[in-house]
Design an enzyme around this catalytic site. Structure first.
Site, PDB file in Angstrom:
ATOM      1  N   HIS A  19      -7.467 -21.442 -33.440  1.00 47.12           N
ATOM      2  CA  HIS A  19      -8.768 -20.585 -32.513  1.00 47.12           C
ATOM      3  C   HIS A  19      -9.977 -20.243 -33.512  1.00 47.12           C
ATOM      4  CE1 HIS A  19      -5.084 -19.286 -29.804  1.00 47.12           C
ATOM      5  NE2 HIS A  19      -5.413 -20.436 -29.770  1.00 47.12           N
ATOM      6  N   ASP A 119     -12.819 -16.296 -26.982  1.00 46.13           N
ATOM      7  CA  ASP A 119     -12.173 -17.207 -26.739  1.00 46.13           C
ATOM      8  C   ASP A 119     -11.551 -17.373 -25.353  1.00 46.13           C
ATOM      9  OD1 ASP A 119      -9.668 -16.445 -27.328  1.00 46.13           O
ATOM     10  OD2 ASP A 119     -10.021 -17.009 -29.409  1.00 46.13           O
TER      11      ASP A 119
END
Ligand code: UDP
Length: 472
Positions: A19, A119
């Site tokens: 990520h 995100d």
């Protein structure tokens, strides 16, 4: 005349190197090419080894990128079977009060934040950004097809009467290949589970964003992007700014240069690179089967080995390194028997350096989207071995949609057997089918490079974002 203020954005990544890496690339791009400054706001759980990997990665970033680590949150109240997707989402959710304090502190110190980028596991932070009148953006670290699925989930949930894996017909998303229900993400497969309910709740939040940034590019998924734009069910502008892949090395260990030196001594296109990402692990039986398969194939390989875990999973997710020496789990005598054509490294390799090397001819991947993009950017054909999250969808896209990959299939006991592995490796490295996949992959490689030229689609989309963020 007033002095121009340096534009500043904040980024809230969810835990996990997969990520952090693309978001760090986005930050580096904004800093070096558009004179931005960036603050990473990092949620943390109590797992220190995981945090350490993130810290050393972040410290190596340029000076205009700063980091604020939020106080650790606790998971001790969660049932043991809480899915990893829920844990990651919760680590962001439970950090929301800390995020609020941090944004308020930045505000009081006179720092003007022109966007908060979260995100897909941090969508609950969208509301907090709005509280501070900061436009929030979602960084969607997978592809447009996965975005399409997420945006359609509430509708699918209403019409599907059974578990998705039992659907008789494939799921047809606009502009996408038909998807088998069993290829849908793991946490969608048990609709009674909290993780699914959580995912469904999150999907409904997407429309609160000011924009959705997707790590894919127009020419890779033209039909899907077109449908997202034209069919009116995505109310939010979508910015395709991929491939945003790791540049430079995430870990400066010795094994990094060993890999490249070893590749220097191998013939062109002869080596299969084998890696299951930062977190992917196999069961011990599966690990042995893979070793035997690689040996049977007779081909050269560079294998990033991780210690096994009970079942194929992302057990190593919360730390890039696991504890025991992974090489101890290989079959007896394996290293000796394969030493002329195989190299094993523990836990981590300089993936893009390896894939860019002329000796690398194939990539056996778990289909984490960053790894898929690494393969595409370097024009290396794939063997897809999906393990968790949305990786089975990615495998379908690469194999059935883009036709740049072969795909493994597990037998009734859930094992991909040695014979199949050997066969696929032989097909990919040196076989006719491998050549064909390689040619198709090189077309994608060129398209990816094209997206980042001055008139390229990703360059243009990033330019539009920059323009918006400078205006705010
Ligand atoms: N990576 C790497 N070396 C490794 C394994 C992974 O550099 O040995 C990097 C890879 O380039 C990618 C990321 O780690 O940027 C993995 O992300 P991906 O989405 O493929 O999978 P995840 O780790 O999230 O499962």
């Amino acid at each position: 005349t007033s002095q121009a203020v340096q534009p500043h954005i904040a980024i809230l990544p969810s835990p996990g190197m997969g990520h952090l890496i693309p978001l760090a690339e986005l930050a580096k791009n904004l800093v070096s090419r558009h004179s931005f400054s960036v603050t990473f706001i990092i949620p943390s759980d109590a797992n220190t080894s995981h945090l350490q990997a993130q810290k050393s990665f972040l410290q190596a970033l340029p000076d205009s990128i700063s980091c604020i680590f939020l106080p650790p949150i606790s998971f001790t109240d969660l049932p043991n079977d809480t899915k990893i997707e829920s844990r990651i989402s919760l680590s962001v959710n439970r950090s929301i009060p800390h995020l609020r304090r941090t944004l308020s502190m930045l505000h009081e110190s006179g720092t003007h934040v022109s966007a908060l980028v979260v995100d897909i596991l941090g969508v609950f932070a969208l509301d907090v950004a709005r509280e501070f009148s900061i436009p929030p953006y979602i960084f969607f670290f997978s592809n447009a097809m996965a975005l399409s699925l997420v945006l359609h989930l509430p509708e699918l949930d209403e019409v599907a009467a059974c578990e998705y894996k039992d659907l008789l017909e494939p799921v047809r998303l606009p502009g996408c290949i038909p998807l088998r229900g069993k290829d849908l993400p793991d946490h969608f497969q048990d609709r009674a589970n909290e993780a699914y309910k959580f995912a469904l709740e999150k999907c409904k939040k997407y429309q609160l964003a000011e924009g959705i940034i997707v790590n894919s590019f127009l020419d890779l998924e033209p039909g899907t992007f077109k449908a997202l734009k034209d069919e009116g069910w995505c109310k939010v502008p979508v910015y395709a700014i991929g491939p945003m892949i790791q540049t430079g090395s995430a870990s400066g260990s010795n094994s990094s240069s060993d890999c490249l030196k070893w590749l220097d001594n191998q013939p062109d296109g002869s080596v299969l690179y084998v890696s299951f990402g930062s977190g992917g692990t196999l069961s011990h039986d599966q690990l042995i089967e893979l070793a035997d398969g690689l040996e049977m194939s007779g081909q050269r390989f560079l294998w990033v080995v991780k210690s096994p875990d009970e079942k194929a999973s992302n057990a190593a997710f919360f730390s890039a390194q696991n504890v025991a020496d992974p090489l101890d789990f290989l079959p007896r005598g394996f290293s000796e028997r394969t030493k002329k054509r195989g190299l094993m490294v523990s836990s981590w390799a300089p993936q893009n350096g390896v894939l860019a090397h002329r000796a690398t001819g194939g990539f056996l991947t778990h289909c984490g989207w960053n790894s898929c993009l690494d393969g595409i950017t370097n024009g290396v054909p794939l063997i897809s071995w999906p393990l968790f999250a949305e990786q089975r969808m990615n495998a379908a896209l690469l194999t059935e949609g883009l036709k740049v990959s072969l795909r493994v299939e597990a037998n009734e006991s859930g094992i991909v057997d040695r014979k199949q592995i050997a066969g696929l490796v032989q097909k990919l490295i040196g076989g006719e089918e491998g050549k064909d996949l390689g040619n198709k992959m090189r077309v994608l490689k060129d398209a990816a490079a094209e997206a980042w030229t001055q008139i390229g689609s990703s360059e243009k989309a990033l330019g539009e974002l920059v323009h918006k963020w400078i205006q705010v």
